[in-house]
Design a protein around this motif. Structure first.
Motif, PDB file in Angstrom:
ATOM      1  N   HIS A   9       0.874  -1.171   0.000  1.00  0.00           N
ATOM      2  CA  HIS A   9       0.000   0.000   0.000  1.00  0.00           C
ATOM      3  C   HIS A   9       0.916   1.227   0.000  1.00  0.00           C
ATOM      4  N   GLY A  49      -6.820   5.503   0.586  1.00  0.00           N
ATOM      5  CA  GLY A  49      -5.907   5.598  -0.541  1.00  0.00           C
ATOM      6  C   GLY A  49      -5.375   7.009  -0.727  1.00  0.00           C
ATOM      7  N   SER A  51      -5.337  10.189  -2.782  1.00  0.00           N
ATOM      8  CA  SER A  51      -6.143  10.917  -3.760  1.00  0.00           C
ATOM      9  C   SER A  51      -5.225  11.781  -4.616  1.00  0.00           C
ATOM     10  N   GLN A  73      -0.769   3.903  -6.070  1.00  0.00           N
ATOM     11  CA  GLN A  73      -2.125   3.628  -5.599  1.00  0.00           C
ATOM     12  C   GLN A  73      -2.886   2.801  -6.626  1.00  0.00           C
ATOM     13  N   ALA A  74      -2.742   3.141  -7.904  1.00  0.00           N
ATOM     14  CA  ALA A  74      -3.437   2.399  -8.966  1.00  0.00           C
ATOM     15  C   ALA A  74      -2.963   0.949  -9.019  1.00  0.00           C
ATOM     16  N   TYR A  76      -1.719  -0.825  -6.572  1.00  0.00           N
ATOM     17  CA  TYR A  76      -2.247  -1.493  -5.381  1.00  0.00           C
ATOM     18  C   TYR A  76      -3.735  -1.819  -5.566  1.00  0.00           C
ATOM     19  N   ASP A  77      -4.517  -0.825  -6.027  1.00  0.00           N
ATOM     20  CA  ASP A  77      -5.956  -1.025  -6.213  1.00  0.00           C
ATOM     21  C   ASP A  77      -6.232  -2.119  -7.238  1.00  0.00           C
ATOM     22  N   LEU A  78      -5.464  -2.124  -8.331  1.00  0.00           N
ATOM     23  CA  LEU A  78      -5.655  -3.130  -9.368  1.00  0.00           C
ATOM     24  C   LEU A  78      -5.328  -4.524  -8.834  1.00  0.00           C
ATOM     25  N   TRP A  79      -4.273  -4.645  -8.048  1.00  0.00           N
ATOM     26  CA  TRP A  79      -3.913  -5.936  -7.469  1.00  0.00           C
ATOM     27  C   TRP A  79      -5.041  -6.443  -6.567  1.00  0.00           C
ATOM     28  N   ILE A  80      -5.591  -5.552  -5.743  1.00  0.00           N
ATOM     29  CA  ILE A  80      -6.698  -5.924  -4.854  1.00  0.00           C
ATOM     30  C   ILE A  80      -7.898  -6.378  -5.683  1.00  0.00           C
ATOM     31  N   ALA A  81      -8.234  -5.635  -6.732  1.00  0.00           N
ATOM     32  CA  ALA A  81      -9.374  -5.990  -7.580  1.00  0.00           C
ATOM     33  C   ALA A  81      -9.160  -7.338  -8.255  1.00  0.00           C
TER      34      ALA A  81
END
Length: 97
Positions: A9, A49, A51, A73-74, A76-81
């Motif tokens: 993160h 996250g 911003s 951040q992107a 990390y977010d993509l990995w989570i998704a």
């Protein structure tokens, strides 16, 4: 672009590469960034996250690029998704003649 395996993160990176080397407390860093301690703490603890506005604040405070923070951040977010991908109910849509 290569996908990272379990990227950290951005809050972890912020703590380890920016706050700790400078000996900054969460309170002092929040003051310097012009945000509340609660806001910064949520990022550092992975509960919030980064911003676009925060990315600009971080870039100004630590002489980094806003884009690098948003990219982290992107990723990390993509990995989570992707961890939830199997649960998505999606049909393949293709052109037919």
């Amino acid at each position: 672009m290569m996908n990272m395996f379990n990227p950290p993160h951005p809050g972890e990176i912020l703590r380890e590469l920016c706050l700790e080397p400078l000996g900054l407390t969460v309170t002092k860093a929040a003051e310097g960034l012009g945000v509340s301690r609660k806001t910064l703490s949520a990022i550092l603890n992975g509960k919030a996250g980064i911003s676009p506005e925060m990315a600009i604040r971080l870039s100004m405070a630590f002489d980094t690029s806003a884009e690098s923070w948003l990219n982290q951040q992107a990723q990390y977010d993509l990995w989570i998704a992707r961890q939830r991908q199997r649960a998505y109910k999606v049909e393949r849509l293709i052109a037919t003649e």
